[in-house]
Design a protein around this motif. Structure first.
Motif, PDB file in Angstrom:
ATOM      1  N   LEU A   1      -6.124   4.273  -7.078  1.00 20.38           N
ATOM      2  CA  LEU A   1      -7.042   3.634  -6.121  1.00 20.38           C
ATOM      3  C   LEU A   1      -6.360   2.450  -5.436  1.00 20.38           C
ATOM      4  O   LEU A   1      -6.519   2.229  -4.234  1.00 20.38           O
ATOM      5  CB  LEU A   1      -8.293   3.169  -6.870  1.00 20.38           C
ATOM      6  CG  LEU A   1      -9.441   2.558  -6.070  1.00 20.38           C
ATOM      7  CD1 LEU A   1     -10.767   2.890  -6.745  1.00 20.38           C
ATOM      8  CD2 LEU A   1      -9.295   1.058  -5.947  1.00 20.38           C
TER       9      LEU A   1
ATOM     10  N   ARG B   1      -3.952   3.746  -2.805  1.00 18.42           N
ATOM     11  CA  ARG B   1      -4.642   4.193  -1.583  1.00 18.42           C
ATOM     12  C   ARG B   1      -5.129   2.996  -0.778  1.00 18.42           C
ATOM     13  O   ARG B   1      -5.035   2.959   0.443  1.00 18.42           O
ATOM     14  CB  ARG B   1      -5.814   5.113  -1.942  1.00 18.42           C
ATOM     15  CG  ARG B   1      -5.395   6.494  -2.400  1.00 18.42           C
ATOM     16  CD  ARG B   1      -6.554   7.468  -2.323  1.00 18.42           C
ATOM     17  NE  ARG B   1      -7.636   7.113  -3.225  1.00 18.42           N
ATOM     18  CZ  ARG B   1      -7.678   7.461  -4.511  1.00 18.42           C
ATOM     19  NH1 ARG B   1      -6.696   8.165  -5.036  1.00 18.42           N
ATOM     20  NH2 ARG B   1      -8.693   7.117  -5.275  1.00 18.42           N
ATOM     21  N   ARG B   2      -5.631   1.994  -1.485  1.00 16.59           N
ATOM     22  CA  ARG B   2      -6.123   0.796  -0.783  1.00 16.59           C
ATOM     23  C   ARG B   2      -4.964   0.077  -0.106  1.00 16.59           C
ATOM     24  O   ARG B   2      -5.078  -0.387   1.021  1.00 16.59           O
ATOM     25  CB  ARG B   2      -6.808  -0.134  -1.787  1.00 16.59           C
ATOM     26  CG  ARG B   2      -7.502  -1.309  -1.126  1.00 16.59           C
ATOM     27  CD  ARG B   2      -8.219  -2.158  -2.145  1.00 16.59           C
ATOM     28  NE  ARG B   2      -9.361  -1.480  -2.729  1.00 16.59           N
ATOM     29  CZ  ARG B   2     -10.068  -1.971  -3.755  1.00 16.59           C
ATOM     30  NH1 ARG B   2      -9.718  -3.104  -4.312  1.00 16.59           N
ATOM     31  NH2 ARG B   2     -11.099  -1.313  -4.224  1.00 16.59           N
TER      32      ARG B   2
ATOM     33  N   SER C   1      -2.144   1.455   0.899  1.00 12.90           N
ATOM     34  CA  SER C   1      -1.673   2.258   2.036  1.00 12.90           C
ATOM     35  C   SER C   1      -2.584   2.034   3.249  1.00 12.90           C
ATOM     36  O   SER C   1      -2.134   1.968   4.382  1.00 12.90           O
ATOM     37  CB  SER C   1      -1.630   3.744   1.679  1.00 12.90           C
ATOM     38  OG  SER C   1      -2.886   4.365   1.856  1.00 12.90           O
ATOM     39  N   ARG C   2      -3.879   1.890   2.991  1.00 14.65           N
ATOM     40  CA  ARG C   2      -4.830   1.664   4.080  1.00 14.65           C
ATOM     41  C   ARG C   2      -4.609   0.286   4.707  1.00 14.65           C
ATOM     42  O   ARG C   2      -4.576   0.158   5.924  1.00 14.65           O
ATOM     43  CB  ARG C   2      -6.252   1.766   3.517  1.00 14.65           C
ATOM     44  CG  ARG C   2      -7.291   2.075   4.554  1.00 14.65           C
ATOM     45  CD  ARG C   2      -8.634   2.260   3.912  1.00 14.65           C
ATOM     46  NE  ARG C   2      -9.067   1.080   3.182  1.00 14.65           N
ATOM     47  CZ  ARG C   2     -10.072   1.044   2.319  1.00 14.65           C
ATOM     48  NH1 ARG C   2     -10.717   2.157   2.051  1.00 14.65           N
ATOM     49  NH2 ARG C   2     -10.407  -0.067   1.714  1.00 14.65           N
TER      50      ARG C   2
ATOM     51  N   GLY D   1      -1.215   0.294   6.573  1.00 13.56           N
ATOM     52  CA  GLY D   1      -1.321   1.081   7.808  1.00 13.56           C
ATOM     53  C   GLY D   1      -2.081   0.324   8.885  1.00 13.56           C
ATOM     54  O   GLY D   1      -1.645   0.250  10.035  1.00 13.56           O
ATOM     55  N   LEU D   2      -3.209  -0.262   8.498  1.00  9.07           N
ATOM     56  CA  LEU D   2      -4.024  -1.007   9.459  1.00  9.07           C
ATOM     57  C   LEU D   2      -3.268  -2.225   9.973  1.00  9.07           C
ATOM     58  O   LEU D   2      -3.308  -2.532  11.177  1.00  9.07           O
ATOM     59  CB  LEU D   2      -5.334  -1.434   8.800  1.00  9.07           C
ATOM     60  CG  LEU D   2      -6.407  -2.006   9.726  1.00  9.07           C
ATOM     61  CD1 LEU D   2      -6.772  -1.006  10.810  1.00  9.07           C
ATOM     62  CD2 LEU D   2      -7.651  -2.407   8.937  1.00  9.07           C
TER      63      LEU D   2
ATOM     64  N   VAL E   1      -0.693  -1.079  12.477  1.00  7.67           N
ATOM     65  CA  VAL E   1      -1.352  -0.682  13.731  1.00  7.67           C
ATOM     66  C   VAL E   1      -1.745  -1.919  14.532  1.00  7.67           C
ATOM     67  O   VAL E   1      -1.527  -1.987  15.753  1.00  7.67           O
ATOM     68  CB  VAL E   1      -2.596   0.192  13.428  1.00  7.67           C
ATOM     69  CG1 VAL E   1      -3.471   0.339  14.677  1.00  7.67           C
ATOM     70  CG2 VAL E   1      -2.177   1.565  12.945  1.00  7.67           C
TER      71      VAL E   1
ATOM     72  N   PHE F   1      -0.385  -3.098  18.147  1.00  8.14           N
ATOM     73  CA  PHE F   1      -1.332  -3.315  19.244  1.00  8.14           C
ATOM     74  C   PHE F   1      -1.085  -4.668  19.918  1.00  8.14           C
ATOM     75  O   PHE F   1      -1.097  -4.775  21.151  1.00  8.14           O
ATOM     76  CB  PHE F   1      -2.760  -3.220  18.703  1.00  8.14           C
ATOM     77  CG  PHE F   1      -3.821  -3.440  19.745  1.00  8.14           C
ATOM     78  CD1 PHE F   1      -3.934  -2.564  20.827  1.00  8.14           C
ATOM     79  CD2 PHE F   1      -4.700  -4.500  19.661  1.00  8.14           C
ATOM     80  CE1 PHE F   1      -4.906  -2.757  21.794  1.00  8.14           C
ATOM     81  CE2 PHE F   1      -5.674  -4.698  20.623  1.00  8.14           C
ATOM     82  CZ  PHE F   1      -5.777  -3.828  21.689  1.00  8.14           C
TER      83      PHE F   1
ATOM     84  N   LEU G   1       1.942  -4.372  22.013  1.00  6.56           N
ATOM     85  CA  LEU G   1       1.661  -3.579  23.220  1.00  6.56           C
ATOM     86  C   LEU G   1       0.915  -4.410  24.264  1.00  6.56           C
ATOM     87  O   LEU G   1       1.254  -4.381  25.460  1.00  6.56           O
ATOM     88  CB  LEU G   1       0.836  -2.339  22.847  1.00  6.56           C
ATOM     89  CG  LEU G   1       0.454  -1.406  24.003  1.00  6.56           C
ATOM     90  CD1 LEU G   1       1.694  -0.778  24.620  1.00  6.56           C
ATOM     91  CD2 LEU G   1      -0.497  -0.312  23.527  1.00  6.56           C
TER      92      LEU G   1
END
Lengths: 55, 316
Positions: free
Chosen positions: A9, A12-13, A15-16, A19-20, A23, A27, A30
């Motif tokens: 768990l 996964r947390r 990785s989230r 990833g966020l 991103v 952004f 950009l």
């Protein structure tokens, strides 16, 4: 809920979150790049100040 | 079959724990996104005039995000269908890794984000077209046509055909005949592509209650429809060679791929179910795989015609 050892768990947390984060960083980069391009465009002009507002 | 009867029958297997980043990314249907990115890119570079590379990149990115958002909204709405079909039951929502409400929230947020950002990066017409594309895919296709009529894929195919048009408008700020031709190419390609899939997925659509042509009219009429649509597609694809987006390179590619595609459709039409089952639907699977190359080849040729030096691309 808490776990004393690394649990899938947590992976996964992480990785989230990672990833966020990436991103969001991409952004920001950009938007910065787009701003530079748009402001550097020949068609871009600063808004004219009203005559009464100057000085 | 009503949506209500389908929705109450969902028993998504739940898994303990939280979803990872990859699960949320999977909601955006990344494989479909490759088609959106590529065709939007071709629409953008085939357009006349120059666009700054970073603005072009941003436009493609926001079009892709908009396409992904509509994919997430589709997974929210169709979670009951996805849970029944073999092809889709491992998706994040039916597998229980992400809730349907999370998919809806992600889809709505990214839809608004993509449309507003495309507007700021390019122009309002491109943003409006992107918004309409999302609306068409989610409301017209997913919510309305998909469960209602065997023509679902024919009309709904328009949703997947919009990206090159959005790309063109992002670059130019206006519509023209060329992006309409690119739209029509994808629009006419979609039915034979999905009907071939429906033939070899066999009972998937039937069990999910989706009125695909194979379910409502049978497999023989589906084979006939594939041949008829492929003939019409070939005529259109070859005719496009003599328009503003065509040229000698496109004509050569279109001639080769349409000959192969017609041959595949002819073989599918001649076969009956016994023959197809005997070889495990080999011809139908080959036709489906060829259809993917078909579209990439045609759009690759359009991109090549647009980027070749003066005197080489187009007819003059």
């Amino acid at each position: 809920m808490s776990f004393s050892k690394i649990h899938s768990l947590h992976k996964r947390r992480f990785s989230r979150n990672l990833g966020l984060g990436l991103v969001l960083a991409a952004f920001v980069a950009l938007i910065f790049g787009l701003t530079v391009v748009k402001v550097g465009n020949d068609n871009f002009s600063m808004p004219q100040a009203q005559s009464g507002e100057t000085q | 079959m009503s949506d209500a009867t389908l929705n109450t029958s969902v028993q998504a297997p739940s898994q303990p724990g939280e979803a990872g980043f990859a699960d949320y990314f999977a909601l955006l249907k990344p494989r479909v996104m490759t088609l959106v990115v590529f065709t939007a890119f071709v629409g953008l570079i085939a357009a006349p005039g120059a666009i700054h590379p970073l603005i072009g990149f941003a436009a493609i990115l926001f079009i892709a995000v908009g396409g992904g958002a509509s994919g997430a909204l589709n997974m929210w709405w169709d979670a009951d269908i996805d849970a029944v079909m073999n092809r889709t039951r491992r998706r994040p929502v039916p597998a229980g890794r992400v809730t349907a409400e999370e998919a809806k929230a992600l889809g709505l947020t990214l839809s608004a984000f993509a449309v507003v950002m495309l507007w700021l990066a390019t122009n309002v017409l491109a943003a409006a077209l992107l918004a309409f594309t999302i609306f068409f895919y989610v409301v017209v296709y997913s919510m309305w046509l998909k469960r209602l009529t065997p023509q679902n894929i024919v009309i709904g195919g328009a949703a997947g055909a919009f990206p090159p048009m959005v790309g063109w408008v992002a670059a130019t700020g206006s519509l023209a005949m060329e992006p309409v031709l690119m739209f029509t190419l994808i629009f006419m390609w979609t039915p034979p592509h999905f009907w071939a899939l429906a033939l070899f997925m066999k009972s998937d659509y039937h069990e999910a209650g989706v009125p695909m042509l194979t379910v409502t009219h049978g497999r023989r009429p589906t084979r006939v429809h594939i041949l008829v649509y492929t003939v019409l597609l070939a005529l259109f694809a070859l005719g496009t060679a003599f328009t503003g987006v065509g040229g000698p390179v496109y004509l050569a590619v279109a001639a080769a791929f349409n000959a192969l595609f017609l041959q595949g459709a002819w073989t599918i039409w001649r076969r009956d179910e016994a023959a197809a089952q005997a070889d495990g639907y080999a011809c139908e699977k080959r036709f489906f795989k060829l259809s993917l190359f078909y579209l990439f080849a045609h759009f690759g040729a359009i991109a090549l015609e647009a980027t070749l030096p003066a005197g080489w691309g187009g007819w003059g």
